[in-house]
Design an enzyme around this catalytic site. Structure first.
Site, PDB file in Angstrom:
ATOM      1  N   LYS A   4     -13.938   2.121  -3.469  1.00 51.83           N
ATOM      2  CA  LYS A   4     -15.073   2.212  -2.400  1.00 51.83           C
ATOM      3  C   LYS A   4     -16.194   3.082  -2.941  1.00 51.83           C
ATOM      4  O   LYS A   4     -17.424   2.677  -2.397  1.00 51.83           O
ATOM      5  CB  LYS A   4     -14.293   3.235  -1.265  1.00 51.83           C
ATOM      6  CG  LYS A   4     -13.408   2.732  -0.339  1.00 51.83           C
ATOM      7  CD  LYS A   4     -12.984   3.683   0.509  1.00 51.83           C
ATOM      8  CE  LYS A   4     -11.824   3.133   1.437  1.00 51.83           C
ATOM      9  NZ  LYS A   4     -11.164   4.293   2.589  1.00 51.83           N
TER      10      LYS A   4
ATOM     11  N   HIS B 121       8.005 -27.078   0.914  1.00 56.44           N
ATOM     12  CA  HIS B 121       7.223 -27.984   0.091  1.00 56.44           C
ATOM     13  C   HIS B 121       5.978 -27.646  -0.857  1.00 56.44           C
ATOM     14  O   HIS B 121       4.991 -28.228  -1.104  1.00 56.44           O
ATOM     15  CB  HIS B 121       6.754 -29.052   0.924  1.00 56.44           C
ATOM     16  CG  HIS B 121       7.506 -29.764   1.972  1.00 56.44           C
ATOM     17  ND1 HIS B 121       8.153 -31.062   1.507  1.00 56.44           N
ATOM     18  CD2 HIS B 121       8.593 -29.307   2.776  1.00 56.44           C
ATOM     19  CE1 HIS B 121       9.074 -31.517   2.240  1.00 56.44           C
ATOM     20  NE2 HIS B 121       9.438 -30.592   3.167  1.00 56.44           N
TER      21      HIS B 121
ATOM     22  N   GLU C 232       0.716  -1.109   0.051  1.00 49.50           N
ATOM     23  CA  GLU C 232       0.122  -0.012  -0.065  1.00 49.50           C
ATOM     24  C   GLU C 232       0.802   1.264   0.154  1.00 49.50           C
ATOM     25  O   GLU C 232       0.557   2.211  -0.412  1.00 49.50           O
ATOM     26  CB  GLU C 232      -0.997  -0.145   1.317  1.00 49.50           C
ATOM     27  CG  GLU C 232      -2.460   0.556   0.876  1.00 49.50           C
ATOM     28  CD  GLU C 232      -3.269   0.378   2.062  1.00 49.50           C
ATOM     29  OE1 GLU C 232      -2.877   0.873   3.267  1.00 49.50           O
ATOM     30  OE2 GLU C 232      -4.430  -0.086   1.922  1.00 49.50           O
TER      31      GLU C 232
END
Lengths: 476, 476
Positions: free
Chosen positions: A445, A331, A302
């Site tokens: 938003k 793994h 950010e």
């Protein structure tokens, strides 16, 4: 006692950057002395700017390690409050959640929430950092409202996810314990004077704590945002600040050779801009540190993922942070890290002394493939695997560094988080971007408001419908 | 009842790739019809190779959806066994753990392990997939050995991490319940005839299940590796296979327009090789699906991150998978995804109907910034945020696709995991690499053996010491 205290305070984290350099991985992918020298004036100018900005009061996150009185108040409130509750539920998202999750998993036992009340020294912690309907319903199902404290955290008071959860929590308390109980079961952390949550806290008599101005969510772990929940679940927040202050002093040096945050930023900057390392993997070798990597993901992404104009051209900056966990991800991700594109730096986190260790018992002394394990501890094994992976990664000429924690404690975690914050602020200056804004999330938003039918967003809703009608969906 | 059953079986997942194409995001980052057409012969040849390999018995993971009898046996064993235990502990790492974690978080309630025995319908699940000393010590601290079943999983029986945990678990049972109890508290999943764990299971009379030949760890979720723990914690594994079989039938088409795995592979292939999208983010909008992304991380990274020679030149292939979680990571990663480098594809997972939903209560009808939320559900909100993020990402010309689950159920999860497995196998063929080996992890294992003092690795230990002496460490 005093001796232990001194030792803990003196446990200093170290930064090993050997394998970022050409001496370990060659000049194509490794950073040469010459490249460091060439970038040094820029790094030092950046350090001077950082110092000047701090002096001018523009970096309030750097004052946090010294807010001892405020932290003492929080610790006092937490001590008297925690004993009344079995559950602390944080309602917050992003920077209001990741620091808390990181502190809890680093500094409390692995199965803290599973222990019964007798064995647990502090309340359980739940962090409701999403708007997932199933998890929320399941959480309310396991919580006894009488023994539950909610801490709602939002500076603006307009965070849709957090405020939705607040409405549900408030209703949960009202419905089960009655309206008068709300003020005993909800604590707010918000702006000192502005916003919806401040208004509610004041008018409904909620105990409240303050998110200081100028400290963005991702830099807020050492404000009441992170400190209050940490203190409530039994973490020594004064030691956290002590650790941050230790790192702060180390990072006052203009010389990268003495300032680990500046050195780390300098190396990542060269790796990103000169060596094409567009990804930074943070790979702790300790389950307790897994959420440090998650917290760092927000900080790095950010702060540095930005669009700007340079000489009339659009530049998209940033390095994608990736969370991995050793030894587990050997793994899962090691194959890619060894043989895939050489487009990453790996930052290992290594712990020299675990708080507990487990000896591997024998029993098969003649079984080749098992006998070599017996007598070693899990701590030895995980450190050996970290060293082995580092050797193999280095042999494949992949740039990597290691942050070494002598132990996991509030003081070392304080140092670590603060180092990464300063490194991020340096990296922003090196890239010549603002590390403290996030303009790119606004559009999402607004679209969400439009889709939810919020008043004032009708125009965007109409646009979205119009755009959608233009594109033929391709669904199979 | 019958009606519900039919509906569940008929719930088909969908793949929406609109926003991978130029019609949504423009021709620079979007894939054009022309590019798809140009790659089509390659895709169809790849499909034919896949069909031929399957016919030749070279893709045994594709037989798994039809191993109904074996799965019924497992379900029967699990049913009679689960009622004796409160805890199932899987000892396994990588492919022996990630499928189990994914199934548990997708298909059991969010706080399954926290519920008391009365409210929980199946044992708790612990997955010990690391060699972290603190977590292991803490786990043994919360487990009642009498009520605990360990399932140790390793095909070779030589996985250091798993076998170390097995030694500790065996000792824990012996020490607390006596040597005779070991065979009642440990179940092994391993090779049918070879290896250390097979020898131990046979000589100590442990109940054992078989890891079939030719199915690598990351493709093993529908073998006893994933099915046994799933069945033990109450998951309907026959429905899982049913779901996989539904997807298998869809993926028999040579036409990408009808075969979602082939279409997805084709688009990711073009995005990676023609558009420079070196990262694939998988971003579920549902907490229950977060570990699908983690399971996929191994599948994609280990299968495709490969080094090979082409015309005398070394090529490092692969696309780095990144796990994100919506809506949470809108407050952590969205800024980077919107404005950072356009080097990613985003694969959203979207759920149309949640198993539970929570209504957002009112209470502040006159407060702008809160009132619009009241009356909506959390399910509506999280779907709106997914759509909004997708719109904003698309407006920024970032390629993205969505896998839509009508619901989260064993049948849809079976479809999803199997689709991703087939997509991965197609992607390997498109890249002309072997998606089923992992040669790059060997060097790290050898170095670990050397550092742990295993017999036969003395030479590598000496080399490591020599190499280390040559490089001057840079530590601050």
């Amino acid at each position: 006692m005093a001796k232990k205290k001194n030792r803990s305070t003196a446990a200093i984290i170290k930064y090993d950057y050997t394998n970022m350099t050409d001496s370990a991985i060659g000049a194509r992918h490794g950073i040469t002395e010459k490249q460091i020298e060439k970038t040094m004036p820029h790094a030092q100018e950046v350090h001077r700017r950082r110092v000047a900005e701090r002096k001018a009061g523009k970096l309030p996150f750097m004052d946090l390690p010294y807010k001892i009185n405020e932290a003492s108040d929080i610790a006092g409130f937490a001590k008297s409050t925690a004993e009344k509750f079995d559950n602390v539920v944080v309602l917050g998202i992003g920077g209001s959640a990741l620091g808390t999750i990181c502190l809890q998993s680093a500094l409390n036992p692995a199965f803290h929430n599973l222990k019964d009340n007798r064995k647990r020294k502090a309340p359980r912690l739940f962090v409701e950092d999403n708007i997932d309907p199933e998890r929320l319903a399941d959480m309310l199902d396991v919580l006894d409202p009488k023994k539950t404290l909610f801490n709602v955290i939002s500076k603006s008071g307009s965070t849709a996810e957090t405020m939705s959860a607040f409405l549900v929590a408030r209703n949960f308390i009202k419905r089960t314990l009655g309206p008068a109980a709300v003020k005993d079961h909800i604590v707010a952390t918000t702006d000192v004077s502005k916003g919806v949550l401040r208004d509610i806290a004041d008018s409904e008599g909620l105990r409240s704590f303050i998110v200081p101005d100028g400290v963005g969510g991702r830099f807020s772990v050492l404000t009441p945002v992170g400190l209050l929940p940490a203190a409530l679940v039994g973490i020594d927040i004064l030691k956290l600040l002590e650790g941050a202050a230790i790192m702060d002093k180390r990072c006052r040096s203009a010389s990268p050779a003495k300032n680990p945050a500046l050195m780390a930023a300098l190396l990542q900057y060269i790796a990103l801009t000169r060596k094409g390392k567009s990804i930074q993997v943070m790979m702790p070798y300790a389950n307790a540190l897994r959420d440090v990597a998650d917290w760092f993901r927000q900080l790095w992404a950010e702060s540095l993922g930005k669009k700007y104009s340079l000489d009339g051209k659009v530049v998209n900056s940033g390095q994608t942070p990736v969370k991995a966990l050793g030894a587990t991800d050997q793994h899962s991700q090691a194959q890619l890290y060894m043989e895939g594109p050489n487009d990453k730096t790996i930052t290992f986190l290594r712990v020299e002394n675990f708080r507990k260790d487990v000896k591997i018992p024998g029993g098969y002394s003649k079984t080749e493939g098992l006998s070599y394990l017996a007598g070693h501890t899990f701590g030895e094994l995980i450190r050996a695997e970290q060293a082995a992976t580092q050797i193999a990664i280095t042999d494949n000429n992949r740039p990597n560094s290691t942050i070494i924690l002598p132990e996991i404690s509030p003081a070392t975690i304080g140092q670590l988080l603060y180092m990464l914050e300063i490194e991020t602020s340096y990296m922003g200056l090196l890239l010549n971007i603002d590390a403290f804004d996030q303009p790119g999330v606004e559009a999402g938003k607004v679209a969400a408001y439009a889709l939810m039918g919020r008043a004032g967003f009708e125009k965007r809703a109409a646009e979205i419908n119009k755009e959608a009608a233009k594109v033929k969906r391709k669904i199979i």
